[in-house]
Design an enzyme around this catalytic site. Structure first.
Site, PDB file in Angstrom:
ATOM      1  N   HIS A  31      -1.213   1.741   7.383  1.00 18.54           N
ATOM      2  CA  HIS A  31      -1.936   1.745   6.118  1.00 18.54           C
ATOM      3  C   HIS A  31      -1.800   2.886   5.350  1.00 18.54           C
ATOM      4  O   HIS A  31      -2.126   4.087   6.032  1.00 18.54           O
ATOM      5  CB  HIS A  31      -3.384   0.878   6.169  1.00 18.54           C
TER       6      HIS A  31
ATOM      7  N   CYS B  33       0.685  -1.256   0.101  1.00 21.53           N
ATOM      8  CA  CYS B  33      -0.009   0.114  -0.020  1.00 21.53           C
ATOM      9  C   CYS B  33       0.888   1.108  -0.175  1.00 21.53           C
ATOM     10  O   CYS B  33       0.611   2.300  -0.512  1.00 21.53           O
ATOM     11  CB  CYS B  33      -0.838   0.153   1.030  1.00 21.53           C
TER      12      CYS B  33
END
Length: 841
Positions: free
Chosen positions: A766, A265
């Site tokens: 994230h 990510c």
């Protein structure tokens, strides 16, 4: 008789030579063809055309002109090269023709004279060949390279085409595009198919056929990019579960997700931000990067990173994908930056920094950097200088340095150090001209270079790299990443007495200035089981240093070390490792591993037996540190040789702060602490000092990195303070110190175009992206392969990590241009449109 013959020749070739020149006298013909400046005796010149004439006809012509009688029956008639061809359909030249036996060579002027006087057999093509300059010789290229051209979508019947060895691959590509009727809008590239069925990209089309080592009969395949931006050869990386609806998908260009390949990510977030920089994306979409790919830059990545990023941009902005799989790009990044290998979590800003640097070097317009003379010693007196011959060798540098240091020249080795590794280790006979001004040159003291005669011990010099091991993050804990750090070492040790155990102790002594020795308590900590497991790994690998941590002392670990193996007696009276006190439960500070010259992969180059170590090639050794061991025993400040300090102290506040406040702190005068004094080069003393960072001018794209990760001696944490940043009209004029006119207000105002977000903590975060589409002006939220529209009010959050701003005057200029396919505005550093980054706390 002669008149009849001449008329017959004229009627035979009248359609080829409608305006025949009057035939001069026979002696004049002979001089023009053989002896004049335009005749066959003239020297060859690279690039000019010469023509083949059949030997029998030419000999007949020589007899005719030497006879001196224009009415002679020896008149040769029109030029006829039929014996030189295999057939009269394709007019292929026979194989194995020999000059002087089968044909003669004439320069272009002489050939045209003969054709104008005698004509050429009807239907026969002239046999024109180029003079090529090959290594050490110029020759007429009678047999060009004959290539078999195929189209990727049709590997049936090939198209045969001939090329000179000096033709560029651009001509091969141009010929293939013509043969396969490729439209000007279609993007194509070439592959060579080897005899084993494998394919290899012909990346640099500016090189010649000779440089590419292409030979007659080789298969060249032209590949055409699909409308969706992908190459057919890369289809193996596309998800197999693509439905018919997905194949017919048509959406907003740029609104395209990126599949998470496993903890990627961070990469997806950085790519989405960069993809939404308008002028950079237009630069790739309009193929302006193709002419600027730099395949020979030693600091670049052979153009591969730029090409991989271009492929990604073209797919994302084709409008034919709702999501793509960045597998090829991920592989390329890992190939050139080992820290991004595997599937660990990384930092989006670190990936962004690597990518921008890679694009800069892969697209650097400077193919051969000119010499730029630096300022003379920056005000230092001449006696802090080294005088060496302008055309001298590395040995001259060592001799000059010896006068200042007292170290003998034969105990010196000169190396170019770049990015924690040896870019080049110079030999004494190398020229000083090979050292560039920008190079970081390190000179190491090693043992005297000894001969191989009887009684003279031969030493081996080992390049040593420092690496830190990253913990495994995949599902089965089987992958470990290794990252280079610090300055590499050159270590000389006796070849015939070297063992892994001895090398460990020598390194321990050499690193003793900045590597602490474990205390008694540290040495004994841990249980017996852990110690046993560690020894088991050592025995199995044969690569890990073992034995005591007792310092050997300078007489054992210096350049002329007498260290011996554990199973051999010392050659002198000095104690060796076998005589040192042994403890069964000593903590290993680091392990040793043979690696390649880049320090990026393990490599078995030498092995240990009862007589020491044997080598199969030049060995490189890596000192691998576990993070906890490095943290406890490795002093980074002392190792670097200068004082490190934080630019701005972290201030933990719960109340939101404005971006302008961060920039004010970034440009505020800072007083260095007493513990971190500044070394003054004039008085040669450490002094209390202040420092200040200022902004002179601003780039088209401004990247601001908010340092949200706090690292102290005792803790690590993430700062989740809300930084309030404007979407429009970020005014930085108060921070610019360059004199400016009142008519330039737009040069200091910016609008936000993208944000890289980080959610979560240090180990389990994230990354996502907010970005404004350059075509629609709509903001979108990119969360890996998921994309959704958002409003401007949703962009500002505590997760903001990297901010992308575009200067307002640039935005207006781009909006006023209906087409950006023209020549790009030259950037300052010979790279794609300029961008600069600023790290603020």
């Amino acid at each position: 008789m002669a008149g009849v013959a001449a008329d017959a020749v004229a009627s035979t070739a009248e359609d080829r030579e409608p305006q025949r020149e009057a035939m001069p006298g026979l002696e004049s013909q002979r001089r023009q063809i053989e002896n004049s400046e335009s005749g066959r005796e003239r020297p060859l010149q690279a690039g000019e055309s010469w023509f083949l004439v059949e030997q029998h006809w030419y000999k007949q012509w020589e007899v005719y002109v030497q006879g001196g009688d224009q009415d002679s029956s020896t008149f040769p008639g029109c030029i006829n090269n039929a014996k030189l061809f295999e057939d009269q359909v394709n007019w292929n030249l026979k194989k194995g023709l020999v000059e002087g036996e089968d044909y003669v060579l004439l320069p272009a002027a002489a050939w045209h004279y003969l054709v104008s006087w005698y004509g050429l057999k009807h239907g026969q093509p002239p046999i024109e060949r180029k003079v090529v300059e090959l290594p050490g010789i110029q020759k007429v290229e009678v047999y060009p390279v004959e290539l078999l051209l195929f189209q990727h979508s049709d590997m049936g019947t090939p198209h045969t085409a001939q090329f000179s060895h000096t033709d560029s691959l651009d001509l091969v590509l141009h010929t293939a595009r013509e043969r396969f009727l490729a439209s000007p809008q279609e993007e194509t590239r070439l592959w060579i198919k080897h005899s084993d069925g494998s394919f290899e990209r012909l990346c640099n089309t500016h090189v010649t056929v000779l440089d590419a080592r292409l030979k007659t009969g080789q298969v060249i395949v032209m590949e055409t990019r699909n409308k969706d931006g992908a190459w057919p050869s890369a289809k193996q990386y596309v998800m197999k579960s693509v439905s018919k609806e997905d194949e017919d998908f048509q959406g907003q260009p740029g609104v395209c997700g990126l599949t998470n390949l496993g903890n990627t990510c961070f990469m997806n977030s950085a790519l989405q931000c960069l993809s939404n920089v308008p002028q950079l994306t237009e630069y790739f979409l309009n193929n302006r990067y193709l002419e600027e790919l730099n395949f020979c830059n030693p600091l670049g990545m052979k153009g591969e990173i730029a090409e991989a990023y271009a492929d990604l941009v073209k797919q994302a902005w084709s409008g034919h994908h709702c999501s793509i799989v960045p597998h090829v790009f991920k592989t390329k990044v890992g190939h050139f930056a080992s820290q991004f290998l595997g599937y660990q979590q990384h930092d989006s800003q670190e990936l962004l920094s690597f990518l921008l640097d890679g694009l800069h070097e892969d697209l650097n317009r400077v193919k051969k950097k000119e010499y730029v003379e630096l300022c003379d010693a920056a005000g230092r007196p001449d006696q802090h200088r080294l005088i060496v011959p302008k055309k001298g060798k590395i040995s001259d540098l060592c001799v000059a340095l010896s006068k200042h240091t007292g170290v003998q020249p034969d105990r010196m080795m000169v190396a170019d150090v770049f990015s924690h590794r040896f870019y080049k280790i110079y030999q004494l006979e190398d020229s000083l001209n090979s050292i560039l001004d920008r190079d970081d040159i390190f000179i190491y003291e090693v043992s005297a270079r000894a001969g191989t005669g009887e009684g003279i011990r031969e030493d081996v010099v080992l390049p040593i790299y420092l690496r830190e091991r990253s913990p495994a993050r995949d599902f089965n804990n089987s992958y470990y990443g290794l990252m280079l750090f610090g300055h590499p070492l050159l270590l000389s040790v006796p070849r015939d007495r070297l063992t892994w155990d001895a090398l460990y102790h020598i390194l321990l002594y050499r690193l003793s200035r900045y590597v602490a020795r474990p205390s008694s308590d540290d040495e004994d900590d841990g249980d017996e089981k852990g110690d046993t497991e560690n020894k088991g790994n050592i025995a199995k690998s044969g690569q890990t240093a073992g034995g005591s941590l007792q310092d050997p002392g300078p007489e054992q670990a210096g350049p002329s070390s007498g260290v011996v193996g554990r199973n051999r007696a010392p050659a002198d009276n000095s104690p060796g490792p076998s005589n040192w006190p042994q403890r069964s439960r000593r903590k290993q500070l680091f392990t040793l591993q043979t690696v390649n010259s880049n320090g990026t992969s393990d490599r078995m180059t030498f092995s240990e037996d009862g007589h020491g170590v044997s080598f199969s090639s030049q060995p490189y050794i890596a000192i691998d540190w576990e993070p906890e061991m490095k943290k406890r025993y490795y002093d980074e400040v002392e190792a670097e040789g200068f004082v490190k300090h934080e630019c701005v102290s972290y201030v933990l506040k719960k109340a939101p702060v404005r971006l302008q406040e961060c920039i004010e702190l970034f440009t505020t005068v800072e007083t260095l602490e007493k513990e971190n004094p500044w070394y003054c080069p004039n008085c040669k003393q450490h002094q209390l000092a202040t420092k200040k960072l200022d902004l002179w001018m601003l780039p088209e794209i401004l990247i601001i990195h908010l340092k949200r990760f706090s690292y102290t001696k005792f803790s690590r944490e993430k700062l989740d303070i809300l930084v309030e940043f404007p979407i429009r009209d970020l005014d930085l004029s108060e921070f610019i110190i360059k004199p400016r006119s009142e008519s330039d207000p737009d040069l200091y105002k910016y609008d936000l175009i993208a944000v890289s977000n980080h959610y979560g903590g240090l180990r389990d975060g994230h990354y996502t992206t907010f970005a404004c589409n350059k075509d629609s002006g709509q903001w979108h939220y990119f969360d890996d392969n998921s994309v959704s529209p958002v409003t401007e009010d949703e962009v500002e959050s505590k997760a903001a990590y990297v901010l992308f701003y575009q200067r307002q005057d640039v935005a207006r200029r781009l909006r006023s241009q209906p087409d950006l396919s023209g020549p790009p505005e030259p950037p300052a550093c010979g790279s794609p449109p300029s961008s600069e980054s600023m790290d603020v706390n």
